[in-house]
Design a protein around this motif. Structure first.
Motif, PDB file in Angstrom:
ATOM      1  N   VAL A  30       0.959   0.673  -2.470  1.00  0.00           N
ATOM      2  CA  VAL A  30       0.726  -0.723  -2.836  1.00  0.00           C
ATOM      3  C   VAL A  30       1.637  -1.132  -3.990  1.00  0.00           C
ATOM      4  CG1 VAL A  30      -0.953  -2.296  -3.883  1.00  0.00           C
ATOM      5  CG2 VAL A  30      -1.633  -0.817  -1.979  1.00  0.00           C
ATOM      6  N   ARG A  31       1.747  -0.288  -5.006  1.00  0.00           N
ATOM      7  CA  ARG A  31       2.607  -0.612  -6.156  1.00  0.00           C
ATOM      8  C   ARG A  31       4.061  -0.781  -5.721  1.00  0.00           C
ATOM      9  NH1 ARG A  31      -0.910   2.965  -8.907  1.00  0.00           N
ATOM     10  NH2 ARG A  31       0.440   4.753  -8.449  1.00  0.00           N
ATOM     11  N   TYR A  38      13.082 -16.221   3.997  1.00  0.00           N
ATOM     12  CA  TYR A  38      11.796 -15.633   3.608  1.00  0.00           C
ATOM     13  C   TYR A  38      10.804 -16.727   3.214  1.00  0.00           C
ATOM     14  CZ  TYR A  38       8.472 -13.071   0.636  1.00  0.00           C
ATOM     15  OH  TYR A  38       7.351 -12.549   0.055  1.00  0.00           O
ATOM     16  N   CYS A  39       9.577 -16.646   3.733  1.00  0.00           N
ATOM     17  CA  CYS A  39       8.564 -17.673   3.472  1.00  0.00           C
ATOM     18  C   CYS A  39       7.282 -17.122   2.861  1.00  0.00           C
ATOM     19  CB  CYS A  39       8.225 -18.402   4.774  1.00  0.00           C
ATOM     20  SG  CYS A  39       9.598 -19.289   5.528  1.00  0.00           S
ATOM     21  N   GLY A  40       7.269 -15.869   2.470  1.00  0.00           N
ATOM     22  CA  GLY A  40       6.088 -15.315   1.832  1.00  0.00           C
ATOM     23  C   GLY A  40       5.637 -14.015   2.478  1.00  0.00           C
ATOM     24  N   ALA A  41       4.651 -13.385   1.843  1.00  0.00           N
ATOM     25  CA  ALA A  41       4.185 -12.091   2.336  1.00  0.00           C
ATOM     26  C   ALA A  41       2.767 -11.824   1.861  1.00  0.00           C
ATOM     27  CB  ALA A  41       5.108 -10.966   1.866  1.00  0.00           C
ATOM     28  N   GLY A  42       2.152 -10.818   2.475  1.00  0.00           N
ATOM     29  CA  GLY A  42       0.827 -10.392   2.063  1.00  0.00           C
ATOM     30  C   GLY A  42       0.698  -8.887   2.174  1.00  0.00           C
ATOM     31  N   VAL A  43      -0.137  -8.322   1.316  1.00  0.00           N
ATOM     32  CA  VAL A  43      -0.462  -6.891   1.363  1.00  0.00           C
ATOM     33  C   VAL A  43      -1.980  -6.774   1.407  1.00  0.00           C
ATOM     34  CG1 VAL A  43      -0.313  -4.661   0.203  1.00  0.00           C
ATOM     35  CG2 VAL A  43       1.621  -6.258   0.083  1.00  0.00           C
ATOM     36  N   PHE A  44      -2.487  -6.040   2.388  1.00  0.00           N
ATOM     37  CA  PHE A  44      -3.921  -5.924   2.621  1.00  0.00           C
ATOM     38  C   PHE A  44      -4.261  -4.451   2.831  1.00  0.00           C
ATOM     39  CE2 PHE A  44      -2.050  -9.715   4.476  1.00  0.00           C
ATOM     40  CZ  PHE A  44      -2.709 -10.728   3.798  1.00  0.00           C
ATOM     41  N   VAL A  45      -5.408  -4.005   2.316  1.00  0.00           N
ATOM     42  CA  VAL A  45      -5.730  -2.584   2.387  1.00  0.00           C
ATOM     43  C   VAL A  45      -7.182  -2.351   2.789  1.00  0.00           C
ATOM     44  CG1 VAL A  45      -4.004  -1.944   0.652  1.00  0.00           C
ATOM     45  CG2 VAL A  45      -6.349  -2.436  -0.062  1.00  0.00           C
ATOM     46  N   ASP A  46      -7.395  -1.210   3.404  1.00  0.00           N
ATOM     47  CA  ASP A  46      -8.715  -0.624   3.591  1.00  0.00           C
ATOM     48  C   ASP A  46      -8.672   0.697   2.822  1.00  0.00           C
ATOM     49  OD1 ASP A  46     -10.885   0.927   4.438  1.00  0.00           O
ATOM     50  OD2 ASP A  46     -10.908   0.056   6.432  1.00  0.00           O
ATOM     51  N   ARG A  47      -9.196   0.701   1.605  1.00  0.00           N
ATOM     52  CA  ARG A  47      -9.076   1.878   0.737  1.00  0.00           C
ATOM     53  C   ARG A  47      -9.948   3.034   1.223  1.00  0.00           C
ATOM     54  NH1 ARG A  47      -6.369   0.350  -3.851  1.00  0.00           N
ATOM     55  NH2 ARG A  47      -6.269  -1.901  -4.239  1.00  0.00           N
ATOM     56  N   ASP A  48     -11.041   2.733   1.879  1.00  0.00           N
ATOM     57  CA  ASP A  48     -11.934   3.797   2.334  1.00  0.00           C
ATOM     58  C   ASP A  48     -11.290   4.652   3.424  1.00  0.00           C
ATOM     59  OD1 ASP A  48     -13.946   3.017   0.591  1.00  0.00           O
ATOM     60  OD2 ASP A  48     -14.837   1.636   2.050  1.00  0.00           O
ATOM     61  N   LEU A  49     -10.682   4.001   4.406  1.00  0.00           N
ATOM     62  CA  LEU A  49     -10.090   4.727   5.531  1.00  0.00           C
ATOM     63  C   LEU A  49      -8.624   5.087   5.313  1.00  0.00           C
ATOM     64  CD1 LEU A  49     -11.607   2.911   8.650  1.00  0.00           C
ATOM     65  CD2 LEU A  49     -12.249   5.107   7.659  1.00  0.00           C
ATOM     66  N   GLY A  50      -7.960   4.403   4.375  1.00  0.00           N
ATOM     67  CA  GLY A  50      -6.545   4.655   4.154  1.00  0.00           C
ATOM     68  C   GLY A  50      -5.669   3.875   5.111  1.00  0.00           C
ATOM     69  N   LYS A  51      -5.839   2.550   5.114  1.00  0.00           N
ATOM     70  CA  LYS A  51      -5.045   1.671   5.967  1.00  0.00           C
ATOM     71  C   LYS A  51      -4.392   0.593   5.114  1.00  0.00           C
ATOM     72  CE  LYS A  51      -8.402   0.432   8.709  1.00  0.00           C
ATOM     73  NZ  LYS A  51      -9.131  -0.170   9.869  1.00  0.00           N
ATOM     74  N   LEU A  52      -3.153   0.290   5.426  1.00  0.00           N
ATOM     75  CA  LEU A  52      -2.413  -0.742   4.704  1.00  0.00           C
ATOM     76  C   LEU A  52      -1.718  -1.637   5.721  1.00  0.00           C
ATOM     77  CD1 LEU A  52      -0.176  -0.294   1.576  1.00  0.00           C
ATOM     78  CD2 LEU A  52       0.662  -1.559   3.555  1.00  0.00           C
ATOM     79  N   LEU A  53      -1.853  -2.943   5.538  1.00  0.00           N
ATOM     80  CA  LEU A  53      -1.194  -3.922   6.400  1.00  0.00           C
ATOM     81  C   LEU A  53      -0.284  -4.789   5.547  1.00  0.00           C
ATOM     82  CD1 LEU A  53      -0.980  -5.299   9.224  1.00  0.00           C
ATOM     83  CD2 LEU A  53      -2.839  -6.813   8.468  1.00  0.00           C
ATOM     84  N   GLY A  54       1.017  -4.726   5.811  1.00  0.00           N
ATOM     85  CA  GLY A  54       1.980  -5.594   5.150  1.00  0.00           C
ATOM     86  C   GLY A  54       2.433  -6.668   6.123  1.00  0.00           C
ATOM     87  N   VAL A  55       2.442  -7.923   5.681  1.00  0.00           N
ATOM     88  CA  VAL A  55       2.802  -9.046   6.546  1.00  0.00           C
ATOM     89  C   VAL A  55       3.855  -9.888   5.836  1.00  0.00           C
ATOM     90  CG1 VAL A  55       1.954 -11.049   7.819  1.00  0.00           C
ATOM     91  CG2 VAL A  55       0.440  -9.087   7.445  1.00  0.00           C
ATOM     92  N   SER A  56       4.983 -10.125   6.493  1.00  0.00           N
ATOM     93  CA  SER A  56       6.005 -11.013   5.926  1.00  0.00           C
ATOM     94  C   SER A  56       6.274 -12.161   6.889  1.00  0.00           C
ATOM     95  CB  SER A  56       7.302 -10.251   5.625  1.00  0.00           C
ATOM     96  OG  SER A  56       7.813  -9.626   6.792  1.00  0.00           O
ATOM     97  N   VAL A  72      -7.742  -8.140   0.184  1.00  0.00           N
ATOM     98  CA  VAL A  72      -6.501  -8.832  -0.149  1.00  0.00           C
ATOM     99  C   VAL A  72      -5.964  -8.293  -1.471  1.00  0.00           C
ATOM    100  CG1 VAL A  72      -5.413 -11.040  -0.674  1.00  0.00           C
ATOM    101  CG2 VAL A  72      -7.219 -10.918   1.062  1.00  0.00           C
ATOM    102  N   VAL A  73      -4.783  -7.688  -1.435  1.00  0.00           N
ATOM    103  CA  VAL A  73      -4.110  -7.238  -2.650  1.00  0.00           C
ATOM    104  C   VAL A  73      -3.143  -8.313  -3.136  1.00  0.00           C
ATOM    105  CG1 VAL A  73      -2.536  -5.527  -3.618  1.00  0.00           C
ATOM    106  CG2 VAL A  73      -4.332  -4.813  -2.033  1.00  0.00           C
ATOM    107  N   HIS A  74      -2.447  -8.924  -2.200  1.00  0.00           N
ATOM    108  CA  HIS A  74      -1.491  -9.983  -2.536  1.00  0.00           C
ATOM    109  C   HIS A  74      -1.255 -10.825  -1.295  1.00  0.00           C
ATOM    110  CE1 HIS A  74       2.120 -12.095  -3.837  1.00  0.00           C
ATOM    111  NE2 HIS A  74       2.689 -11.721  -2.715  1.00  0.00           N
ATOM    112  N   THR A  75      -1.162 -12.135  -1.469  1.00  0.00           N
ATOM    113  CA  THR A  75      -0.726 -12.989  -0.374  1.00  0.00           C
ATOM    114  C   THR A  75      -0.162 -14.281  -0.933  1.00  0.00           C
ATOM    115  OG1 THR A  75      -1.361 -14.082   1.705  1.00  0.00           O
ATOM    116  CG2 THR A  75      -3.022 -14.014  -0.035  1.00  0.00           C
ATOM    117  N   ASP A  76       0.960 -14.707  -0.384  1.00  0.00           N
ATOM    118  CA  ASP A  76       1.660 -15.899  -0.867  1.00  0.00           C
ATOM    119  C   ASP A  76       2.546 -16.393   0.267  1.00  0.00           C
ATOM    120  OD1 ASP A  76       2.766 -17.918  -2.319  1.00  0.00           O
ATOM    121  OD2 ASP A  76       4.124 -16.633  -3.465  1.00  0.00           O
ATOM    122  N   VAL A  77       2.080 -17.392   1.015  1.00  0.00           N
ATOM    123  CA  VAL A  77       2.814 -17.896   2.174  1.00  0.00           C
ATOM    124  C   VAL A  77       3.142 -19.364   1.951  1.00  0.00           C
ATOM    125  CG1 VAL A  77       2.769 -18.292   4.670  1.00  0.00           C
ATOM    126  CG2 VAL A  77       1.648 -16.276   3.696  1.00  0.00           C
TER     127      VAL A  77
END
Length: 203
Positions: free
Chosen positions: A19-20, A36-54, A195-200
């Motif tokens: 994430v960092r 570029y129009c923005g991005a988001g970082v989303f996580v499931d900390r329990d299972l260990g899943k990360l979704l990055g969206v640009s 939601v860790v970060h999102t800016d679209v």
């Protein structure tokens, strides 16, 4: 609008390192790319899943950016990434309602459909599903992403906080049931993320 998703699974104890990296080097690399129009970082900390969206203003801008990002992606995700999948979509519907917040929630519904039914899928979401979702308290944005050729897609529902996301489960389930029946869509996955970060920036 065009979207690239990066779906990563790995050791939950190492997810914050990834994430960092995405929120520093990854964001800087994206911001330097044309279109570029923005991005988001989303996580499931329990299972260990990360979704990055640009988000990108053209399919060409998305493609050109991936040539650079592909070289850096593995290094940025580092020891966390056990599996990594990259997918490309078109945002056929996107309704931002209010600013999202860090610590909010994202629910992703993964769907499959006959590519010949793409217009029906988009219109059903636009006219039936989205209006019902927009009545859910705390909804920040709703969107439909599709891969026209493969007949796959994702419905995203972004909430301002986790409590709103949890409270919306029954309401969105009803909207999902109605949309699936009308558009001949198969639901193949349902996930929730922090939601860790999102800016679209749309429009």
């Amino acid at each position: 609008m065009f979207v690239r998703t990066v779906y990563v699974t790995g050791d939950p104890t190492k997810i914050d390192t990834a994430v960092r990296a995405l929120n520093t080097e990854g964001r800087e690399l994206l911001q330097e790319r044309p279109g570029y129009c923005g991005a988001g970082v989303f996580v499931d900390r329990d299972l260990g899943k990360l979704l990055g969206v640009s988000w990108w203003d053209t399919a060409e801008a998305r493609h050109n950016s991936d040539e650079v990002m592909r070289l850096r992606r593995q290094a940025m995700l580092g020891p966390f990434a056990g599996t990594l999948t990259v997918e490309n979509f078109e945002a056929v519907v996107y309704h931002p309602l209010q600013p999202p917040r860090m610590g909010g929630g994202l629910r992703v519904t993964r769907v499959e459909f006959d590519p010949a039914d793409i217009d029906l899928v988009a219109e059903t979401f636009r006219s039936t599903v989205a209006p019902r979702m927009e009545t859910l308290p705390g909804l920040a944005a709703a969107g439909l992403l599709v891969d026209r050729e493969r007949g796959t897609g994702q419905v995203g529902a972004l909430f301002v906080d986790r409590d709103s996301m949890v409270a919306s489960r029954a309401g969105q389930a009803a909207a999902r049931h109605e949309g699936v029946a009308k558009a001949h869509v198969n639901v193949v996955g349902l996930e929730e993320f922090e939601v860790v970060h999102t800016d679209v920036h749309v429009g």
